[in-house]
Design a protein around this motif. Structure first.
Motif, PDB file in Angstrom:
ATOM      1  N   MET A   1       0.858  -1.187   0.000  1.00 31.50           N
ATOM      2  CA  MET A   1       0.000   0.000   0.000  1.00 31.50           C
ATOM      3  C   MET A   1       0.891   1.233   0.000  1.00 31.50           C
ATOM      4  O   MET A   1       1.380   1.664   1.041  1.00 31.50           O
ATOM      5  CB  MET A   1      -0.919  -0.008   1.227  1.00 31.50           C
ATOM      6  N   SER A   2       1.131   1.796  -1.175  1.00 23.93           N
ATOM      7  CA  SER A   2       2.013   2.950  -1.304  1.00 23.93           C
ATOM      8  C   SER A   2       1.198   4.234  -1.420  1.00 23.93           C
ATOM      9  O   SER A   2       0.068   4.230  -1.904  1.00 23.93           O
ATOM     10  CB  SER A   2       2.913   2.801  -2.531  1.00 23.93           C
ATOM     11  N   THR A   3       1.794   5.334  -0.963  1.00 30.44           N
ATOM     12  CA  THR A   3       1.216   6.657  -1.156  1.00 30.44           C
ATOM     13  C   THR A   3       2.291   7.526  -1.784  1.00 30.44           C
ATOM     14  O   THR A   3       3.421   7.075  -2.004  1.00 30.44           O
ATOM     15  CB  THR A   3       0.772   7.264   0.190  1.00 30.44           C
ATOM     16  N   SER A   4       1.961   8.779  -2.051  1.00 27.40           N
ATOM     17  CA  SER A   4       2.973   9.658  -2.636  1.00 27.40           C
ATOM     18  C   SER A   4       4.077   9.974  -1.642  1.00 27.40           C
ATOM     19  O   SER A   4       5.174  10.356  -2.039  1.00 27.40           O
ATOM     20  CB  SER A   4       2.316  10.954  -3.126  1.00 27.40           C
ATOM     21  N   GLU A   5       3.810   9.812  -0.347  1.00 28.92           N
ATOM     22  CA  GLU A   5       4.812  10.117   0.673  1.00 28.92           C
ATOM     23  C   GLU A   5       5.547   8.885   1.191  1.00 28.92           C
ATOM     24  O   GLU A   5       6.655   8.994   1.718  1.00 28.92           O
ATOM     25  CB  GLU A   5       4.161  10.825   1.881  1.00 28.92           C
ATOM     26  N   VAL A   6       4.940   7.719   1.068  1.00 29.63           N
ATOM     27  CA  VAL A   6       5.530   6.478   1.586  1.00 29.63           C
ATOM     28  C   VAL A   6       5.342   5.377   0.550  1.00 29.63           C
ATOM     29  O   VAL A   6       4.214   5.100   0.133  1.00 29.63           O
ATOM     30  CB  VAL A   6       4.884   6.052   2.920  1.00 29.63           C
ATOM     31  N   ARG A   7       6.455   4.763   0.143  1.00 34.05           N
ATOM     32  CA  ARG A   7       6.390   3.657  -0.814  1.00 34.05           C
ATOM     33  C   ARG A   7       6.594   2.332  -0.088  1.00 34.05           C
ATOM     34  O   ARG A   7       7.459   2.228   0.791  1.00 34.05           O
ATOM     35  CB  ARG A   7       7.465   3.810  -1.888  1.00 34.05           C
ATOM     36  N   ALA A   8       5.795   1.337  -0.446  1.00 30.91           N
ATOM     37  CA  ALA A   8       5.940  -0.002   0.124  1.00 30.91           C
ATOM     38  C   ALA A   8       6.173  -0.980  -1.017  1.00 30.91           C
ATOM     39  O   ALA A   8       5.342  -1.094  -1.928  1.00 30.91           O
ATOM     40  CB  ALA A   8       4.704  -0.384   0.917  1.00 30.91           C
ATOM     41  N   GLN A   9       7.301  -1.669  -0.981  1.00 28.80           N
ATOM     42  CA  GLN A   9       7.701  -2.565  -2.065  1.00 28.80           C
ATOM     43  C   GLN A   9       8.084  -3.916  -1.501  1.00 28.80           C
ATOM     44  O   GLN A   9       8.891  -4.009  -0.561  1.00 28.80           O
ATOM     45  CB  GLN A   9       8.892  -1.959  -2.819  1.00 28.80           C
ATOM     46  N   ARG A  10       7.524  -4.969  -2.057  1.00 31.09           N
ATOM     47  CA  ARG A  10       7.868  -6.321  -1.616  1.00 31.09           C
ATOM     48  C   ARG A  10       9.180  -6.747  -2.252  1.00 31.09           C
ATOM     49  O   ARG A  10       9.327  -6.694  -3.471  1.00 31.09           O
ATOM     50  CB  ARG A  10       6.758  -7.296  -1.994  1.00 31.09           C
ATOM     51  N   VAL A  11      10.103  -7.196  -1.417  1.00 30.34           N
ATOM     52  CA  VAL A  11      11.384  -7.716  -1.885  1.00 30.34           C
ATOM     53  C   VAL A  11      11.566  -9.074  -1.228  1.00 30.34           C
ATOM     54  O   VAL A  11      11.928  -9.177  -0.061  1.00 30.34           O
ATOM     55  CB  VAL A  11      12.555  -6.782  -1.522  1.00 30.34           C
ATOM     56  N   GLY A  12      11.268 -10.131  -1.985  1.00 26.66           N
ATOM     57  CA  GLY A  12      11.266 -11.461  -1.389  1.00 26.66           C
ATOM     58  C   GLY A  12      10.193 -11.534  -0.318  1.00 26.66           C
ATOM     59  O   GLY A  12       9.031 -11.196  -0.556  1.00 26.66           O
ATOM     60  N   SER A  13      10.582 -11.944   0.878  1.00 25.58           N
ATOM     61  CA  SER A  13       9.632 -12.041   1.988  1.00 25.58           C
ATOM     62  C   SER A  13       9.656 -10.799   2.871  1.00 25.58           C
ATOM     63  O   SER A  13       9.073 -10.798   3.952  1.00 25.58           O
ATOM     64  CB  SER A  13       9.928 -13.280   2.836  1.00 25.58           C
ATOM     65  N   ALA A  14      10.327  -9.745   2.414  1.00 22.86           N
ATOM     66  CA  ALA A  14      10.416  -8.499   3.180  1.00 22.86           C
ATOM     67  C   ALA A  14       9.582  -7.405   2.528  1.00 22.86           C
ATOM     68  O   ALA A  14       9.345  -7.429   1.314  1.00 22.86           O
ATOM     69  CB  ALA A  14      11.866  -8.040   3.297  1.00 22.86           C
ATOM     70  N   LEU A  15       9.135  -6.461   3.339  1.00 21.29           N
ATOM     71  CA  LEU A  15       8.462  -5.269   2.829  1.00 21.29           C
ATOM     72  C   LEU A  15       9.402  -4.088   3.034  1.00 21.29           C
ATOM     73  O   LEU A  15       9.729  -3.736   4.169  1.00 21.29           O
ATOM     74  CB  LEU A  15       7.141  -5.025   3.565  1.00 21.29           C
ATOM     75  N   LEU A  16       9.853  -3.514   1.914  1.00 24.36           N
ATOM     76  CA  LEU A  16      10.733  -2.349   1.964  1.00 24.36           C
ATOM     77  C   LEU A  16       9.855  -1.093   1.999  1.00 24.36           C
ATOM     78  O   LEU A  16       9.137  -0.799   1.044  1.00 24.36           O
ATOM     79  CB  LEU A  16      11.659  -2.323   0.755  1.00 24.36           C
ATOM     80  N   ILE A  17       9.912  -0.363   3.113  1.00 26.11           N
ATOM     81  CA  ILE A  17       9.086   0.818   3.327  1.00 26.11           C
ATOM     82  C   ILE A  17       9.985   2.049   3.227  1.00 26.11           C
ATOM     83  O   ILE A  17      10.951   2.176   3.987  1.00 26.11           O
ATOM     84  CB  ILE A  17       8.412   0.760   4.713  1.00 26.11           C
ATOM     85  N   THR A  18       9.664   2.946   2.304  1.00 24.61           N
ATOM     86  CA  THR A  18      10.525   4.094   2.038  1.00 24.61           C
ATOM     87  C   THR A  18       9.762   5.392   2.236  1.00 24.61           C
ATOM     88  O   THR A  18       8.737   5.626   1.585  1.00 24.61           O
ATOM     89  CB  THR A  18      11.065   4.051   0.594  1.00 24.61           C
ATOM     90  N   ILE A  19      10.250   6.240   3.149  1.00 22.06           N
ATOM     91  CA  ILE A  19       9.701   7.591   3.288  1.00 22.06           C
ATOM     92  C   ILE A  19      10.179   8.391   2.086  1.00 22.06           C
ATOM     93  O   ILE A  19      11.385   8.496   1.842  1.00 22.06           O
ATOM     94  CB  ILE A  19      10.168   8.244   4.598  1.00 22.06           C
TER      95      ILE A  19
END
Length: 255
Positions: A1-19
């Motif tokens: 669930m990404s927004t313009s301010e926070v990106r959420a990307q699945r990498v394998g079994s991890a969720l990479l959350i980027t401000i």
């Protein structure tokens, strides 16, 4: 669930959350707090995700609270979840901070709210709130004296001066110290390592560590007995023992 301010990307079994507010040094306003809370909810809800990695876009972790937004009346906290929707949240899955550049004020407190910290050598960790008439109220005043000897914690809190990622590693604040630009990759490697372990056991470690904090030892052992009783009745414990006996990797179900 990404927004313009926070990106959420699945990498394998991890969720990479980027401000993702590099124009504001990834400072936290109401939208970032909501985006982080949503990403953490995604991490918790998806059984295929085993750990999260929190970082910031374009070489900065987070400069903390967006003071301009705060002056306009925006709140960077979420009720029951704290600053950035994270610092008071009770997550069952491991969360790893991957720190490049500045982790100042609330940014440092977001990292302290994680279970593991990976820091680039040239990262900057600091709690400058006293320079602005404030205190580090997103967990810094509470958590840092538990992570460091008293005098070292008080140097952060009373001077407001930052330290490098290298120094953070020397102090034991960072689990890994990397070359600049390598923090996320190293954090994802750690997340993959955690994914080999039983999810119920990882959650139990986190829960018991919180519950036993500051309570008498006898009470902590009583809590531990309850936790062990629950784990021993799980399918994952049987799978772990069977896999060990059969000399094969376990196949965890989280049940």
């Amino acid at each position: 669930m990404s927004t313009s301010e926070v990106r959420a990307q699945r990498v394998g079994s991890a969720l990479l959350i980027t401000i993702d507010r590099p124009e504001a040094r990834n400072s936290v306003n109401a939208a970032v707090a909501a985006g982080l809370a949503a990403a953490l909810d995604e991490l918790e809800a998806d059984t295929a995700l085993r750990a999260g990695v929190l970082t910031g876009a374009q070489g900065t972790f987070s400069a903390g609270m967006d003071l301009k937004a705060a002056l306009k009346g925006e709140s960077p906290t979420i009720a029951g979840r704290g600053f950035g929707g994270l610092t008071e949240a009770h997550l069952t899955k491991p969360l790893i901070a991957a720190v490049e550049g500045f982790a100042l004020g609330g940014g440092f407190e977001l990292a302290l709210g994680c279970d593991l910290i990976v820091a680039a050598q040239d990262a900057k960790f600091g709690l400058p709130e006293v320079k602005r008439g404030l205190i580090a109220a997103g967990g810094g005043v509470i958590r840092l004296p538990k992570r460091l000897p008293y005098h070292l914690a008080m140097e952060f809190l009373l001077t407001g001066e930052p330290v490098s990622g290298v120094r953070a590693g020397e102090l034991g604040l960072a689990n890994r110290v990397t070359a600049p630009g390598e923090a996320v990759a190293t954090a994802l490697e750690l997340a993959e390592q955690l994914a080999h372990n039983a999810p119920l056991a990882l959650a139990a470690v986190k829960s018991l560590t919180r519950a036993a904090d500051g309570v008498p030892e006898a009470e902590a052992f009583a809590l531990q007995r309850e936790t062990m009783s629950t784990l021993m009745a799980s399918a994952d414990v049987q799978e772990g023992m069977t896999a060990f006996a059969e000399r094969r990797p376990p196949r965890w179900t989280g049940k």
